[in-house]
Design an enzyme around this catalytic site. Structure first.
Site, mmCIF file in Angstrom:
data_model
loop_
_atom_site.group_PDB
_atom_site.id
_atom_site.type_symbol
_atom_site.label_atom_id
_atom_site.label_comp_id
_atom_site.label_asym_id
_atom_site.label_seq_id
_atom_site.Cartn_x
_atom_site.Cartn_y
_atom_site.Cartn_z
ATOM 1 N N THR A 292 0.824 -1.204 0.000
ATOM 2 C CA THR A 292 0.000 0.000 0.000
ATOM 3 C C THR A 292 0.859 1.255 0.000
ATOM 4 O OG1 THR A 292 -0.078 0.320 2.400
ATOM 5 C CG2 THR A 292 -1.690 -1.192 1.439
ATOM 6 N N ASP A 293 0.226 2.370 -0.332
ATOM 7 C CA ASP A 293 0.828 3.667 -0.083
ATOM 8 C C ASP A 293 0.640 3.976 1.404
ATOM 9 O OD1 ASP A 293 2.093 6.081 -0.563
ATOM 10 O OD2 ASP A 293 0.915 6.511 -2.356
ATOM 11 N N CYS A 294 1.386 4.940 1.886
ATOM 12 C CA CYS A 294 1.375 5.244 3.320
ATOM 13 C C CYS A 294 0.001 5.733 3.767
ATOM 14 C CB CYS A 294 2.437 6.301 3.622
ATOM 15 S SG CYS A 294 2.617 6.649 5.376
ATOM 16 N N ALA A 296 -2.877 4.304 3.415
ATOM 17 C CA ALA A 296 -3.990 3.989 2.516
ATOM 18 C C ALA A 296 -5.041 3.107 3.182
ATOM 19 C CB ALA A 296 -3.468 3.313 1.252
#
Length: 764
Positions: A292-294, A296
């Site tokens: 994931t992105d931070c 998310a």
């Protein structure tokens, strides 16, 4: 033990290790805490924090994010940060502790930001991706990615969160600078080069890191150009445009992928099982890691609101196909209890752990998880990489206008260098950049002074104003400076420099000064989206005041998104678009201003006349209309546009054969001649038109390009091959199809300046 035997196949090693792991250890492999929080750097000594040690003992740490990252967000500065050698030593200390103090000795995956250079102190800062795209030089970009991988792996970094493959649809978006442009075909070519360059021939090589392609998918088409906003896009466009670069990167062997923050048709990408399991893993056969992105997963419960709480969000994400969470907050807190309570099957957990472990084995981390301090000192920021940064910056600069004032002469007259970006190094580096000593960054003023080193009195300087704000206190000094000069170089634009607490600039003297409150000029970068594409602050007013002096006016834009300023387009004698050109940007700009380098950059993003024209990307549908009441819908500078100090002509366009079946190819040839008196590079661009189709198509689509270097008078025959990959589109039933019928081929300097020919596709 079998999993430690490098002669065994990776699947066998993975299954053996997985069978030995507890649920706690499995969950530990899926979390990625912030790496800079795991140690302290005091008086040159690296001390591991007790919180990190505890985490290792209580199930382990699968990965660490940004161990070497330095910026205001991390709080790591030049003074407190790690040198190249110290960075490698810090990674080694973390790895050694994790291996020696965990039950199974599983190494940590060290993930780093490397969008345009490793985001660590001392690393080479290359131009931002928007500039790299403007080079149209895939081979040179691949070479840069090899350099980035070399610097990163020498310190122990094993995976990078790049390249960014988003297709830009609204340049008001602050992350435009992180993208290659508006065209999926060009982005796809750069994507393949990035994967090949970063990953090398083998992931376990000393010069290789795993590429994480991002952001999957549609992130560049957010509502209103607002970061992470909803995306309103049909399935056909999603498959055909935004997913194309990702498919190409997966085919090239990308090891990791990051879903986007945004939602598409009401479904957040982080939990979009149809995309992650259906298309990515099912149709494309991707077998790498999904991270994931931070933050998310947290957004699922606090933003998208599709989850009741953090636990629900974590379970939804892993069920959809997420393997690892950047930041580790939700997975670390909730997955263990979700398995114990029966809410999450252990088999789902095992699937994610398998993919994380497989990547670690592929990277060779079980054999060598460590950095090489000696090598890090030698390769990071090397002279070879610095020269490469200068070359890339030079090839990415686009000459938008020239009424004959360029190139400048080193033998005549005084030059006034004026503007807020003339001598502020951070303003030319772009977002995702670590702190830099001033001596490492050459500004435009520094580059011009270097060209006129024998006559320093011929270079005058005044900042005039800041990027933002309405202060005009520097106008008087700037006007006085310009009045003494024969030529004025105005260096204006934007800034993605985050606040490093360095104080401000004295607008009267141009000197740095320390103030009680640090001034931030940031008007671009992640999370900095704008309503306008005009110059911020009073920059335009400053340009207009100086123009009244009647001196030849050269405007140099340094920025992370297109600038729409009709007055400048009309009144400046010459305009250079330099984007954020990196640490060597000042040298590169000066090389072009004085003609030592012939500009060869071409736009990969259309520049509108006015923000009201948006969206203005070149390959919109033919039915989108011709004009507004006030003006037509054409951009000021079209896709593929860029001038040179020489001239190029095209002739002899041929397409053979004139008719093919859907599974055959045609060869397109054209003769390109340098008709001027300077050597130069031309970007030969090929577009196609599907004349009549079952589903509506764009008027033109880029399907090939070549950058060719030609001596004065030299002619080069350039060849392209078009086949099913270039001619197909997503047709009825959402399946790729090459339809029979008439196709037009357009080859030339930019999308609006081409020769044309036609051919036919017969019934299959």
């Amino acid at each position: 033990m079998l999993y430690k035997d490098s002669t065994k196949p990776i699947p066998e090693r993975v299954e053996h290790l997985l069978g030995l792991m507890t649920v706690e250890e499995k969950v530990g492999q899926l979390v990625q805490p912030f790496g800079w929080q795991t140690y302290e750097h005091v008086n040159g000594e690296i001390r591991l924090k007790e919180s990190f040690k505890e985490q290792v003992k209580n199930g382990g740490v699968g990965s660490l994010y940004g161990v070497l990252r330095a910026d205001p967000w991390t709080g790591v500065t030049l003074e407190t940060g790690l040198s190249p050698r110290e960075g490698a030593e810090a990674v080694n200390a973390l790895q050694r502790y994790a291996i020696e103090h965990s039950r199974l000795g599983i190494p940590i995956l060290i993930g780093e930001e490397c969008s345009h250079g490793h985001m660590a102190i001392g690393a080479t800062v290359f131009p931002v991706p928007l500039s790299l795209g403007s080079t149209w030089n895939v081979d040179l970009y691949r070479e840069m990615c090899r350099a980035v991988a070399r610097e990163t792996r020498s310190q122990g970094g094993a995976v990078t969160y790049s390249p960014v493959l988003d297709v830009v649809r609204d340049p008001r978006w602050g992350r435009t600078e992180e993208c290659f442009g508006e065209d999926a075909y060009l982005i796809g070519e750069m994507a393949v080069a990035a994967v090949e360059g970063l990953q090398g021939e083998s992931l376990d090589g000393a010069d290789s890191v795993a590429a994480t392609i991002k952001h999957f998918v549609g992130y560049g088409s957010s509502e209103g150009g607002r970061n992470a906003g909803p995306v309103h896009m049909g399935r056909r466009e999603l498959l055909e445009v935004d997913m194309l670069p990702f498919r190409k990167a997966v085919q090239a062997g990308a090891a990791s992928i990051m879903p986007a923050y945004n939602e598409i048709d009401g479904v957040p990408c982080t939990t979009n099982k149809e995309l992650l399991d259906g298309v990515l893993r099912g149709e494309w056969g991707f077998d790498g890691m999904v991270i994931t992105d931070c933050g998310a997963i947290d957004m699922l419960a606090s933003g998208h609101d599709v989850a009741a709480d953090g636990r629900d969000a974590a379970v939804q994400a892993i069920r959809a196909g997420i393997d690892m969470e950047m930041s580790g907050e939700m997975f670390g807190k909730h997955l263990l209890e979700a398995v114990r309570s029966g809410e999450l099957e252990e088999a789902v957990l095992d699937g994610a752990v398998r993919r994380v472990l497989a990547l670690k084995f592929r990277l060779g981390l079980f054999e060598n998880p460590y950095g090489d301090p000696d090598r890090a000192e030698r390769v990071i920021g090397s002279a070879e990489h610095t020269a490469l940064a200068r070359k890339l910056a030079g090839e990415g600069i686009v000459l938008l206008k020239n009424s004959g004032v360029l190139p400048l002469s080193t033998d005549a007259g005084k030059i006034a260098v004026i503007g807020p970006n003339a001598d502020v190094g951070y303003n030319q580096l772009g977002d995702y950049t670590s702190p830099q000593p001033r001596s490492k960054v050459t500004t435009v003023l520094g580059g011009i002074r270097g060209k006129l080193a024998a006559a320093p009195e011929r270079v005058l300087y005044a900042p005039g104003c800041r990027i933002k704000g309405d202060s005009r206190e520097g106008f008087e000094t700037a006007l006085s400076c310009a009045e003494q000069a024969d030529t004025v170089v105005m260096v204006v634009g934007g800034s993605s420099a985050r606040d490093f607490g360095e104080g401000s600039i004295d607008l009267k003297t141009g000197a740095s000064k320390v103030t009680g409150n640090s001034w931030s000029d940031m008007d671009c970068g992640e999370g900095i989206d704008r309503m306008s594409l005009a110059l911020s602050g009073v920059q335009l007013e400053l340009i207009q005041e100086i123009h009244k002096l009647g001196k030849p006016l050269v405007v140099v834009y340094i920025n992370g998104r297109p600038i729409a300023e009709p007055w400048v387009d009309e009144h400046a004698a010459a305009i250079l678009e330099a984007w954020y050109p990196g640490q060597e940007g000042g040298h590169a700009v000066a090389d072009i201003l004085f003609g030592d380098v012939n500009p060869s950059g071409r736009l990969t993003i259309s520049i509108p006349k006015h923000v009201g024209q948006l969206p203005v990307y070149y390959n919109g549908k033919r039915s989108r209309g011709k004009r507004y009441l006030e003006d037509d819908s054409q951009p000021r500078y079209p896709f593929g546009y860029g001038l040179s100090y020489t001239e190029f002509s095209y002739a002899g366009l041929t397409v053979q054969p004139e008719a093919i079946s859907p599974d055959e190819t045609v060869k397109v040839t054209v003769d390109v001649t340098n008709t001027g008196d300077r050597a130069g590079a031309e970007v030969v661009q090929l577009y196609i038109t599907d004349v009549a189709s079952t589903v509506t198509r764009p008027a033109k689509e880029l399907k090939g390009f070549r950058k060719v270097w030609l001596a004065p008078g030299e002619t080069r025959r350039v060849e392209f091959t078009l086949g099913a990959e270039e001619l197909q589109y997503i047709g009825p039933g959402y399946k790729p199809v090459v339809e029979p019928g008439e196709f037009h081929v357009h080859v030339g300097k930019n999308v609006n300046d081409t020769l044309s020919a036609k051919f036919f596709v017969r019934e299959g």
